[in-house]
Enzyme design. Structure first.
Site, PDB file in Angstrom:
ATOM      1  CG  HIS A 213      -2.097   0.912   1.013  1.00  0.00           C
ATOM      2  ND1 HIS A 213      -2.969   0.824  -0.054  1.00  0.00           N
ATOM      3  CD2 HIS A 213      -2.484   1.992   1.705  1.00  0.00           C
ATOM      4  CE1 HIS A 213      -3.836   1.798   0.023  1.00  0.00           C
ATOM      5  NE2 HIS A 213      -3.574   2.523   1.084  1.00  0.00           N
ATOM      6  CB  CYS A 533      -9.460  -0.905  -9.658  1.00  0.00           C
ATOM      7  SG  CYS A 533     -10.098  -1.842  -8.275  1.00  0.00           S
TER       8      CYS A 533
HETATM    9  C1  PEP Z   1      -6.452  -4.411  -4.765  1.00  0.00           C
HETATM   10  O1  PEP Z   1      -6.372  -5.147  -3.782  1.00  0.00           O
HETATM   11  O2  PEP Z   1      -6.074  -4.743  -5.901  1.00  0.00           O
HETATM   12  C2  PEP Z   1      -6.979  -3.046  -4.626  1.00  0.00           C
HETATM   13  C3  PEP Z   1      -7.235  -2.304  -5.685  1.00  0.00           C
HETATM   14  O3  PEP Z   1      -7.185  -2.569  -3.376  1.00  0.00           O
HETATM   15  P1  PEP Z   1      -6.016  -2.080  -2.390  1.00  0.00           P
HETATM   16  O4  PEP Z   1      -4.736  -2.000  -3.165  1.00  0.00           O
HETATM   17  O5  PEP Z   1      -6.464  -0.778  -1.858  1.00  0.00           O
HETATM   18  O6  PEP Z   1      -5.991  -3.149  -1.339  1.00  0.00           O
END
Ligand code: PEP
Ligand code: MG
Length: 600
Positions: A213, A533
């Site tokens: 993240h 996404c």
């Molecule tokens: C994912 O897990 O691919 C996503 C888009 O959410 P995050 O990166 O915020 O966990």
């Protein structure tokens, strides 16, 4: 934590170290180490009834401190031998002090006997013990240096406990020289959120992978960055020059004149290539054979909005809302959230905005929830497998309903879709839908302006369970958004924060691609829209593969949209489908990488 430079005699020869390039671009500048922010503590008395809770708070801070020290100890292996020999025993002594020491006994006793908070007890006792060491008879003798060091150790351990008690973000960036390369052992996502986009030329850390993240945050901020550089902290020197290549993932410490000249040229080339992309902004996002591919933006932090608008994104495919809860000790209220959602919706000028409910947990720590007592202070043993996303929202209905109310009210300013994170089961969707109905009725009764119809409610497909249950979930959800960042982690049992050099985490592993294909198929059968996404959508080389897997909507950080559009406009559906068929049949990610290289 970076303390005093442990090795004054580090060589100044040119060294190149590999890492994961997470934000492309070249940066040249002096190194500045992330410093710790100032501790501001208010002394507090407590009631006798609160003794047990304060002791527990202290227990949890001690557990965290021990974990941090053990981690630091392991990292010393990268330092030259004499530094390891000097710092190792210090860290061992701190761990030992946490276990059983006069210091810890006195802190616990102060909570109970003086009726003070854990924070006050740590501050007062560590200061008092450090002062008494300095006043001891030994301090006035030849041994005075040792006494001063011992007093500093007591203070240092006290500061560590205080930081853990008040959940102070580890870093402070504002005072570091502008234009420098920020170097840190690790950055939490909340630390990254504090970085001003124009302050640093680049960012380098020893820990972290390209899909953690923190990496996602750094892409939002848009500063060239390389994470997961093994040996960085041992080799880097405050103030010395370095070159960072966020495209190749290499950093060079103490660059020689040749390398510096090459890097300066590459930086100019990169900047002019970026300007060249701008002409794509107004061109349609369609394949060479006219198939429309929707390219939307992920929004991580509000200041990305102007850049997203400039990128020509056709809406927001994922607005993460974690930033609203970070670096603060109270929960954001409905009005605060509404203002931010409304700004985004209005900026997108009629294009849809997909707002995701708070996805707390795993590598996304949110101080406000801890401070509000909604989640435990101690990290779970297995945070990625614990209370995160919709699981937490089920336990915190106030957080869920406040957020839904802000989203429903925001939906009068333009099309909104609401997205649920970390879904595994239908009941997690019904939980949110019921809450949305309740909030809708309450707002109606209060005569609050609402949109004509409720916004579509979709789910992140980011666990293998959600893929396997796709047909069932599709009966409850209005749309799917595939989150390959987590889906890859849970499918391969490999942490998304792992540095790329381990070769364990790779969204191009064929089993992950099959999970994507299954989700597209489940969405098609149910007749609901499916988008992707995760960070995979930002990789231009993956675009033909994703189109071949059946995706027609991709959402990525704003900085990637034009690069992906350039590829989309050059491909044809039949070639994309042939590529996807070959990738699905491959046995390893390395073959898929070769296929993508050959496609170019
Ligand atoms: C994912 O897990 O691919 C996503 C888009 O959410 P995050 O990166 O915020 O966990
Ligand atoms: Mg996710």
């Amino acid at each position: 934590m970076r303390q005093a430079d442990p090795s004054p005699r580090k060589p100044r020869r040119q060294i190149t170290l590999p890492g994961s390039g997470v934000v492309p671009g070249i940066a040249i500048g002096p190194i500045a180490f992330a410093a710790e922010p100032k501790l501001e503590i208010t002394r507090q008395k407590i009631a006798a009834a609160d003794i047990a809770a304060e002791r527990r708070r202290l227990d949890e801070a001690v557990v965290r401190a021990r974990q941090q020290l053990i981690k630091l100890r392991a990292r010393l292996a990268h330092l030259p031998e004499e530094s390891e020999g000097e710092l190792g025993p210090l860290l061992d002594a701190h761990v030992h002090m946490l276990d059983k020491s006069r210091l810890m006994r006195a802190i616990y006793a102060a909570i109970e006997e003086k009726l003070v908070s854990a924070t006050t007890a740590v501050l007062d006792v560590s200061e008092a013990q450090a002062a008494s060491i300095l006043q001891s008879p030994r301090a006035g003798t030849d041994d005075s240096g040792a006494a001063a060091r011992q007093a500093e150790e007591v203070r240092e351990l006290g500061r560590r406990l205080l930081r853990n008690l008040i959940h102070l973000p580890f870093r402070s960036f504002a005072g570091l020289p502008p234009g420098s390369l920020l170097v840190a052992d690790a950055l939490r996502p909340a630390d990254a959120a504090l970085i001003a986009p124009d302050h640093f030329a680049g960012i380098i850390t020893e820990e972290g992978g390209d899909v953690g993240h923190t990496a996602v945050m750094l892409r939002a901020i848009g500063i060239p960055a390389v994470l997961g550089v093994n040996g960085l902290i041992g080799a880097a020197r405050e103030g010395s020059l370095a070159v960072l290549d966020g495209t190749t993932g290499q950093i060079t410490l103490n660059p020689g004149p040749r390398l510096l000249a090459d890097a300066a040229q590459s930086r100019t080339r990169f900047a002019s290539a970026q300007r060249g992309l701008a002409r794509l902004r107004r061109l349609a996002s369609t394949t060479a054979d006219h198939l429309p591919i929707e390219l939307q933006a992920n929004i991580e932090l509000p200041f990305e909005l102007p850049m997203v608008v400039r990128s020509g994104a056709s809406g927001v495919g994922l607005m993460r809302t974690e930033f609203l809860f970070m670096n603060r000790d109270s929960l954001p209220d409905e009005a605060t959230q509404l203002a931010i959602y409304r700004d985004t919706i209005e900026a997108m000028d009629g294009d849809p905005v997909t707002i995701r409910l708070l996805d707390w947990g795993s590598d996304k720590e949110v101080e406000a929830l801890v401070a509000a007592g909604l989640v435990p202070q101690t990290r779970e043993e297995n945070p990625a497998l614990g209370l995160r996303g919709v699981r937490l929202l089920g336990d915190a209905p106030m957080v869920l309903e406040t957020q839904l109310a802000a989203m429903l009210r925001a939906a009068v300013y333009g099309p909104v879709r609401i997205l649920i994170p970390m879904v595994c089961r239908p009941r997690e969707i019904t939980l949110v839908r019921d809450a949305m109905d309740r909030v809708w009725h309450r707002l109606e009764a209060e005569h609050v302006r609402l949109p004509a119809t409720k916004p579509p409610l979709g789910v992140m497909i980011e666990t293998p369970a959600a893929v396997i249950a796709g047909a069932t979930l599709a009966r409850y959800a209005d749309f799917f958004a595939i989150g390959t960042n987590d889906l890859t982690m849970y499918a391969l049992a490999a942490d998304r924060g792992l540095p790329a050099r381990f070769g364990l985490y790779d969204a191009l592993e064929p089993p992950v691609l099959r999970l994507i294909a299954m989700t597209v198929a489940a969405g098609d059968v149910a007749g609901i829209p499916v988008s992707l996404c995760g960070e995979l959508a930002s990789r231009p080389e993956a675009a033909p593969l994703l189109i071949g897997l059946g995706l027609r909507s991709l959402s990525m950080h704003g900085g990637a949209i034009l690069r992906v559009k350039r590829v989309v406009r050059s491909v044809t559906l039949s070639r994309c489908e042939a590529l996807a068929a070959a990738a699905l049949g491959a046995s390893e990610a390395s073959t898929v990488h070769d296929l993508l290289d050959a496609y170019k």
